[in-house]
Design an enzyme around this catalytic site. Structure first.
Site, mmCIF file in Angstrom:
data_model
loop_
_atom_site.group_PDB
_atom_site.id
_atom_site.type_symbol
_atom_site.label_atom_id
_atom_site.label_comp_id
_atom_site.label_asym_id
_atom_site.label_seq_id
_atom_site.Cartn_x
_atom_site.Cartn_y
_atom_site.Cartn_z
ATOM 1 N N ASP A 607 0.748 -1.258 0.000
ATOM 2 C CA ASP A 607 0.000 0.000 0.000
ATOM 3 C C ASP A 607 0.781 1.313 0.000
ATOM 4 O OD1 ASP A 607 -1.645 -2.141 0.426
ATOM 5 O OD2 ASP A 607 -2.962 -1.109 1.824
ATOM 6 N N GLU A 804 -1.014 -9.228 12.385
ATOM 7 C CA GLU A 804 -0.862 -8.888 10.969
ATOM 8 C C GLU A 804 0.574 -8.499 10.632
ATOM 9 O OE1 GLU A 804 -3.281 -5.547 9.954
ATOM 10 O OE2 GLU A 804 -3.054 -5.822 7.799
#
Ligand SMILES: *[C@@H]1O[C@H](CO)[C@@H](O)[C@H](O)[C@H]1NC(C)=O
Length: 847
Positions: A607, A804
């Protein structure tokens, strides 16, 4: 371990007499191969395939049955609405939850630690082969007639147990709801005598579904130790004794069946209002009596049973397929729970033995837990998707400031529309946060899954590949249906047919070919020996590995879509080389991710990793060229395996050019690293260098030669504590980069396990090949492997969760908790050797 059904085994073996050139007609071979795949596939029909719920079951059949569990304590009017558990939510503040052991083909054991309700809920889920019904055939195979018996998905059962947590009140009152809904196909009805006061004894529902035939579901009363609440409103008790099971059936519109919690609350409100009217505010029965569903018995597609207990409890939900001569029972469930736990443990130790230093007992539960939860995240999804098919000229991204224009085009009314429905069988990154399919993650999930069960893996890959559209596009995020969409903010729902994503599914196909490569797949006939071997091993997870004909049929079946997908990447993400006078061996092999904005390149999967500023139409991305290189090498090997020789020659050329162009277009002499390229104010091609994961992509994807000087530089970058190296794994962005730790800080420093896994794998490979960098690679391998696993382990110990990502400075787990997608790759890392031998032994180039 699941075995092929005896009937099939006997029938087939009997027909293959010794000495026959078995089934040596194409048609016969084809039928056998398909039948074998089908039998393997049958044992994957049922599962806890609604991983967005703490416990939810469905078959892999669209618009069929969905079932789920809800529970809550019921000692308080005010808090009740907040304590009813159903979908996995971070805000439920669980003290950890998930599968301690679980296998898709046999079942397993899950614990949900729920301090808010002072209880631990255990779900012990079991699947068994359930007889056979009907037959296909006789089929002419060239060796005689084969009659194959069809099993219909088998039985399953789940034991639900509530065990009060330490410190829970002795009279803790808990209500549990189990519901079953039909979303279109089939019928379901109650078999007990209707009784307005509730149902005494076991509850039985019977029904049928087109693909699964007739079935029944028993919900047992459980052992005598179960107790209803011991106190309550006397008069009310007469109306509705809580030692019974409450039952409610109703008609719910097909598209609302998944909103089970809302449906439950609707019934509850009616009940509450009635009680209030009858007894008044002052004489209101206690919550455990009032928060009960009204007993209704009309025909319907939605059925709820509710039980209210005091203290601990247990009961069974037993699904029996009528195709079997005997039903699923509590005794069978008890027996299977016992054996499945043991066989899981044995098989796990066998497939993922942990190498030093992780062979210490303390890593055992950690490893099993991570892997079981990866498998427990497998789900079946079905529904429409939101897609923008306008193919607006702005989406070509050919003009300066293209991201502004693209944004305006995306905002046009009616740009996005519903398409489908389609279905997907997939494993998900995280049950509470990302309960849907992600292309970027999937290929990583399937690496450990394929060690365990290659056939399951191939089913998942096929499910994805069948979604490739006419142009070759595969949407990167699969948000299918309203239930999936309810978890995604609207601005992220739309998929765009010009957006790509890392093609990670190719990882696992490469691995499949490596492992089934013991003989040529093309023109391979099933001979007597391989056929017998297949049946004597009888392991469903390896059917396609053991059976070359099944393997090549499989590859042939997905090849057209894969090939289209491959060429779609080349075309839709192509970059400009000639137009900017770039010096490169090939004028074609340069690529640019579409979908950039000044701050983001979401399509790359990384991202906010820094890229050229502002974005430019002349950009070239080194990670994308590397992905396409990896993809090319894989599809070349698939083409070779199935005898597509012209394609092989074409792919070989591309592959060669890509390796050349990686150096020509992306190597920066000054910084001695790989970089993106863009066009500067003087219309010159220049590099954009932000050292981090992107700089090591040619290495991560196995595109570098072992003797290359550049490989030495990549290793130096990895090894430098001021750049990528930390005691917890490799940082996504160099500590020295100006953007390190800034902005959203998502891919600007934090440590990600998927990339660390790739790095460890490559270090192992280069560390075992003789060459100038062998020693350095071997040393880094040894240390990085320990650093990564130790840190993930420590974080799990401290918090009860897999995370994560991990903080680049402290190693602390962060962002999404219960992230058992690619973080579970630690299971594979523990399985790798402690050190590579510095004696050259050629290793297969595989993940
Ligand atoms: C496997 O079974 C599912 C249904 O359970 C079906 O949708 C799928 O097409 C089957 N796949 C193969 C290859 O038979």
């Amino acid at each position: 371990m699941a075995k092929l059904t005896l009937s099939l085994l006997a029938v087939c073996s009997a027909l293959l007499a010794p000495g026959t050139t078995a089934a040596n007609t194409d048609n016969g071979q084809w039928i056998l191969a398909n039948e074998i795949s089908r039998v393997s596939n049958q044992s994957l029909v049922w599962g806890p395939y609604r991983p967005n719920l703490y416990f939810g079951v469905k078959p892999r059949i669209p618009k069929s049955m969905i079932a789920g569990l809800m529970w809550s304590k019921v000692d308080d009017f005010a808090s009740f609405a907040q304590t009813v558990r159903h979908t996995c939510e971070q805000s439920d503040d669980m003290a950890g939850y998930g599968w301690d052991e679980y296998d898709v083909r046999t079942g397993g054991h899950q614990v949900i630690k729920d301090p808010g309700n002072s209880i631990n809920i255990h779900t012990e889920f079991i699947k068994i082969e359930g007889g056979e019904n009907g037959e296909i055939g006789p089929i002419k195979t060239g060796v005689g007639l084969i009659i194959i018996l069809r099993t219909l998905g088998g039985h399953w059962g789940v034991r639900v147990k509530g065990i009060p947590r330490p410190g829970a009140p002795v009279d803790l009152k808990t209500m549990v709801i189990f519901y079953v809904g039909l979303e279109g196909l089939g019928s379901l009805s109650l078999q007990n005598e209707p009784d307005e006061r509730g149902l005494a004894g076991d509850v039985t529902l019977e029904g049928s579904m087109p693909e699964l035939g007739e079935f029944k579901i028993d919900i047992t009363t459980g052992p005598g130790t179960n107790k209803p609440p011991q106190v309550g409103h006397k008069k009310y008790w007469k109306e509705k004794p809580l030692d019974r099971t409450l039952y409610r059936s109703l008609k719910v519109p097909e598209e609302d069946v998944w909103k089970a919690k809302d449906t439950f609350f609707m019934g509850l409100r009616d009940n509450f209002l009635k009680a209030k009217e009858k007894y008044g505010e002052s004489d209101l029965p206690p919550p455990w009596q009032v928060f009960t569903i009204p007993n209704t018995f009309g025909p319907g597609n939605f059925h709820m049973v509710q039980k209210v207990f005091e203290g601990g409890f247990e009961f069974d939900i037993l699904y029996s397929s009528a195709s079997a001569p005997t039903s699923m029972t509590t005794d069978i469930l008890t027996e299977k729970i016992r054996t499945v736990g043991k066989s899981f443990a044995d098989r796990f130790e066998n497939i993922f033995p942990r190498e030093p230093p992780f062979n210490a007992p303390r890593y055992r539960q950690f490893a099993r837990n991570f892997f079981s939860n990866l498998l427990g995240g497998i789900g079946h999804f079905y529904g429409t998707s939101v897609i923008d098919r306008t193919y607006a000229p702005e989406y070509e991204e050919e003009d300066e400031g293209f991201w502004e224009e693209a944004k305006a085009a995306q905002a046009r009314p009616d740009a996005a529309n519903l398409e489908g429905p389609t279905e997907l069988f997939t494993s998900i990154p995280s049950r509470p946060f990302f309960p849907r399919g992600f292309l970027w993650d999937e290929g990583f999930h399937l690496l450990p899954i394929s060690d365990w069960d290659m056939d399951l893996t191939l089913q998942i890959v096929k499910s994805w590949v069948s979604l490739v559209d006419r142009d070759g596009w595969l949407p990167r995020e699969q948000i299918l249906g309203d239930e999936a969409r309810s978890k995604v903010p609207q601005e992220f729902q739309t998929q765009y047919p010009h957006y790509a994503n890392p093609p990670t599914l190719f990882f696992v196909l490469t691995k499949f070919i490596d492992h089934s490569n013991h003989r040529s797949l093309a023109n391979e006939y099933l001979d007597k020996e391989s056929f017998d071997n297949l049946f004597s091993s009888g392991d469903l997870p390896t059917v396609h590995l053991e059976n070359p004909k099944a393997a090549s049929e499989y590859l042939r079946s997905i090849y057209p879509n894969l090939r289209r997908n491959y060429f779609w990447y080349r075309k839709s993400q192509s970059g400009e080389i000639r137009g900017w006078d770039r010096n490169a061996y090939s004028k074609k092999e340069g690529y640019r991710w579409r979908g950039r904005t000044p701050e983001h390149c979401l399509t790359s999967g990384l991202d906010d990793y820094p890229r050229a500023r502002p974005p430019h139409t002349g950009e070239l991305h080194v990670d994308l060229l590397s992905w396409i290189g990896m993809m090319t090498s894989c599809i070349r090997r698939i083409a070779a395996a199935i005898g597509e020789h012209d394609d092989v020659a074409e792919f070989e050329q591309y592959e060669y050019s890509i390796k050349k162009n990686l150096d020509d277009l992306h190597w920066n002499e000054k910084h001695q690293t790989y970089c993106d390229a863009t066009i500067d104010d003087f219309e010159e091609s220049v590099h954009v260098c932000h050292k981090g994961y992107i700089s090591i992509f040619p290495f991560l994807l196995g595109l570098m030669e072992k003797d290359s000087k550049k490989l030495g530089k990549v290793l130096d970058l990895i090894a430098d504590p001021e750049e990528l190296w930390s005691n917890y794994g490799l940082r996504s962005l160099s500590k020295k980069d100006e953007y390190y730790g800034t902005g959203e800080n998502y891919w600007r420093g934090p440590i990600w396990i998927n990339i660390n896994y790739l790095a460890i794998q490559r270090l192992m490979e280069y560390g075992s090949k003789e060459g100038p960098h062998q020693k350095q690679a071997a040393e880094l391998y040894k240390e990085l492997r320990v650093n990564v696993v130790e840190n993930v382990y420590k974080s799990w110990k401290d918090t009860g969760y897999a995370w994560e990502q991990y903080d680049a400075e402290t190693g602390k787990g962060q962002r999404t908790a219960h992230f058992l997608g690619w973080t579970s790759l630690v299971v594979k890392i523990m399985n790798m050797p402690e050190a590579v031998s510095v004696v050259a032994t050629p290793l297969k180039d595989e993940l």
